[in-house]
Design a protein around this motif. Structure first.
Motif, PDB file in Angstrom:
ATOM      1  N   UNK A  11       0.835  -1.198   0.000  1.00  0.00           N
ATOM      2  CA  UNK A  11       0.000   0.000   0.000  1.00  0.00           C
ATOM      3  C   UNK A  11       0.873   1.253   0.000  1.00  0.00           C
ATOM      4  N   UNK A  12       1.908   1.256   0.827  1.00  0.00           N
ATOM      5  CA  UNK A  12       2.828   2.392   0.882  1.00  0.00           C
ATOM      6  C   UNK A  12       3.489   2.595  -0.477  1.00  0.00           C
ATOM      7  N   UNK A  13       3.967   1.508  -1.075  1.00  0.00           N
ATOM      8  CA  UNK A  13       4.650   1.616  -2.369  1.00  0.00           C
ATOM      9  C   UNK A  13       3.699   2.145  -3.445  1.00  0.00           C
ATOM     10  N   UNK A  14       2.430   1.752  -3.367  1.00  0.00           N
ATOM     11  CA  UNK A  14       1.440   2.249  -4.340  1.00  0.00           C
ATOM     12  C   UNK A  14       1.358   3.779  -4.267  1.00  0.00           C
ATOM     13  N   UNK A  15       1.309   4.317  -3.036  1.00  0.00           N
ATOM     14  CA  UNK A  15       1.250   5.771  -2.888  1.00  0.00           C
ATOM     15  C   UNK A  15       2.554   6.427  -3.322  1.00  0.00           C
ATOM     16  N   UNK A  55       3.963   8.372   4.390  1.00  0.00           N
ATOM     17  CA  UNK A  55       3.809   7.335   5.426  1.00  0.00           C
ATOM     18  C   UNK A  55       3.073   7.904   6.631  1.00  0.00           C
ATOM     19  N   UNK A  56       3.407   9.134   7.027  1.00  0.00           N
ATOM     20  CA  UNK A  56       2.718   9.755   8.160  1.00  0.00           C
ATOM     21  C   UNK A  56       1.225   9.872   7.888  1.00  0.00           C
ATOM     22  N   UNK A  57       0.884  10.255   6.672  1.00  0.00           N
ATOM     23  CA  UNK A  57      -0.519  10.398   6.305  1.00  0.00           C
ATOM     24  C   UNK A  57      -1.231   9.042   6.374  1.00  0.00           C
ATOM     25  N   UNK A  58      -0.571   7.999   5.874  1.00  0.00           N
ATOM     26  CA  UNK A  58      -1.172   6.672   5.892  1.00  0.00           C
ATOM     27  C   UNK A  58      -1.328   6.150   7.319  1.00  0.00           C
ATOM     28  N   UNK A  59      -0.355   6.435   8.180  1.00  0.00           N
ATOM     29  CA  UNK A  59      -0.440   6.017   9.580  1.00  0.00           C
ATOM     30  C   UNK A  59      -1.619   6.711  10.254  1.00  0.00           C
ATOM     31  N   UNK A  60      -1.761   8.015  10.010  1.00  0.00           N
ATOM     32  CA  UNK A  60      -2.864   8.772  10.608  1.00  0.00           C
ATOM     33  C   UNK A  60      -4.207   8.226  10.122  1.00  0.00           C
ATOM     34  N   UNK A  61      -4.302   7.957   8.825  1.00  0.00           N
ATOM     35  CA  UNK A  61      -5.542   7.407   8.280  1.00  0.00           C
ATOM     36  C   UNK A  61      -5.850   6.043   8.891  1.00  0.00           C
ATOM     37  N   UNK A  62      -4.820   5.220   9.067  1.00  0.00           N
ATOM     38  CA  UNK A  62      -5.004   3.893   9.657  1.00  0.00           C
ATOM     39  C   UNK A  62      -5.502   3.970  11.088  1.00  0.00           C
ATOM     40  N   UNK A 109      -6.136  -3.178  11.164  1.00  0.00           N
ATOM     41  CA  UNK A 109      -5.695  -1.838  10.764  1.00  0.00           C
ATOM     42  C   UNK A 109      -4.493  -1.403  11.603  1.00  0.00           C
ATOM     43  N   UNK A 110      -4.550  -1.645  12.912  1.00  0.00           N
ATOM     44  CA  UNK A 110      -3.460  -1.245  13.799  1.00  0.00           C
ATOM     45  C   UNK A 110      -2.186  -2.049  13.552  1.00  0.00           C
ATOM     46  N   UNK A 111      -2.325  -3.302  13.127  1.00  0.00           N
ATOM     47  CA  UNK A 111      -1.138  -4.098  12.774  1.00  0.00           C
ATOM     48  C   UNK A 111      -0.428  -3.487  11.572  1.00  0.00           C
ATOM     49  N   UNK A 112      -1.198  -3.042  10.598  1.00  0.00           N
ATOM     50  CA  UNK A 112      -0.597  -2.403   9.430  1.00  0.00           C
ATOM     51  C   UNK A 112       0.044  -1.077   9.814  1.00  0.00           C
ATOM     52  N   UNK A 113      -0.598  -0.342  10.712  1.00  0.00           N
ATOM     53  CA  UNK A 113      -0.037   0.928  11.187  1.00  0.00           C
ATOM     54  C   UNK A 113       1.314   0.682  11.849  1.00  0.00           C
ATOM     55  N   UNK A 114       1.396  -0.357  12.688  1.00  0.00           N
ATOM     56  CA  UNK A 114       2.667  -0.671  13.355  1.00  0.00           C
ATOM     57  C   UNK A 114       3.763  -1.004  12.346  1.00  0.00           C
ATOM     58  N   UNK A 115       3.396  -1.690  11.262  1.00  0.00           N
ATOM     59  CA  UNK A 115       4.374  -2.019  10.226  1.00  0.00           C
ATOM     60  C   UNK A 115       4.886  -0.754   9.539  1.00  0.00           C
ATOM     61  N   UNK A 116       4.009   0.216   9.321  1.00  0.00           N
ATOM     62  CA  UNK A 116       4.414   1.465   8.662  1.00  0.00           C
ATOM     63  C   UNK A 116       5.188   2.377   9.601  1.00  0.00           C
TER      64      UNK A 116
END
Length: 149
Positions: free
Chosen positions: A28-32, A55-62, A81-88
């Motif tokens: 998802x990050x790479x797509x953005x 990445x900050x924007x995606x973390x906030x959205x997550x 969702x929070x697991x993905x946030x932790x990965x980012x």
């Protein structure tokens, strides 16, 4: 190695490790990142500073999505969702603790000469610039209100 290349390599590592959550988050990050690189005027480049903002924007959205899911009693979706946030979040700079944030904001308030809530805009402008990437905007805003009140 820039952040774009690091994410690409980590996608390969996540594939080999069969880490589905991390793989999905990094894809998802790479797509953005790719969208930002191919945007008009980007000249097929992406600075690390711009990548961190994405990445900050995606973390906030997550985090916001997880809050909504939790409010709707969908803890399964919130946890995912929070697991993905932790990965980012592993790619973001270390966040300031509340005590460190308060100390930094007190310095900024002293520098700007703010004396009350009427000066909040002046303080927020300087604080968001100085603390970019080190603290969330909401945390900065809440602390500034507390300190100026």
């Amino acid at each position: 190695m820039n952040l774009f290349d690091q994410i690409s390599n980590d996608i390969k590592t996540a594939m080999l490790a069969k880490d589905k959550v991390r793989l999905e988050a990094l894809r998802n990050v790479k797509k953005f990142f790719l969208e930002a690189k191919t945007a008009p005027g980007a000249n097929d480049t992406l600075s690390d500073e711009d990548a961190l903002k994405i990445i900050q924007k995606l973390v906030k959205q997550g985090k916001d999505s997880a809050q909504i899911y939790a409010g709707q009693n969908r803890s399964d979706l919130a946890d995912a969702e929070l697991e993905q946030v932790r990965a980012m979040e592993t790619y973001l700079p270390q966040q300031l603790s509340p005590e460190e944030l308060e100390a930094e904001l007190q310095k900024i308030i002293a520098e700007t000469g703010a004396s009350g809530m009427k000066d909040m805009g002046k303080v927020m402008g300087a604080a968001t610039k100085a603390l970019s990437g080190k603290a969330e905007g909401r945390a900065i805003s809440d602390m500034v209100k507390k300190l100026l009140a």
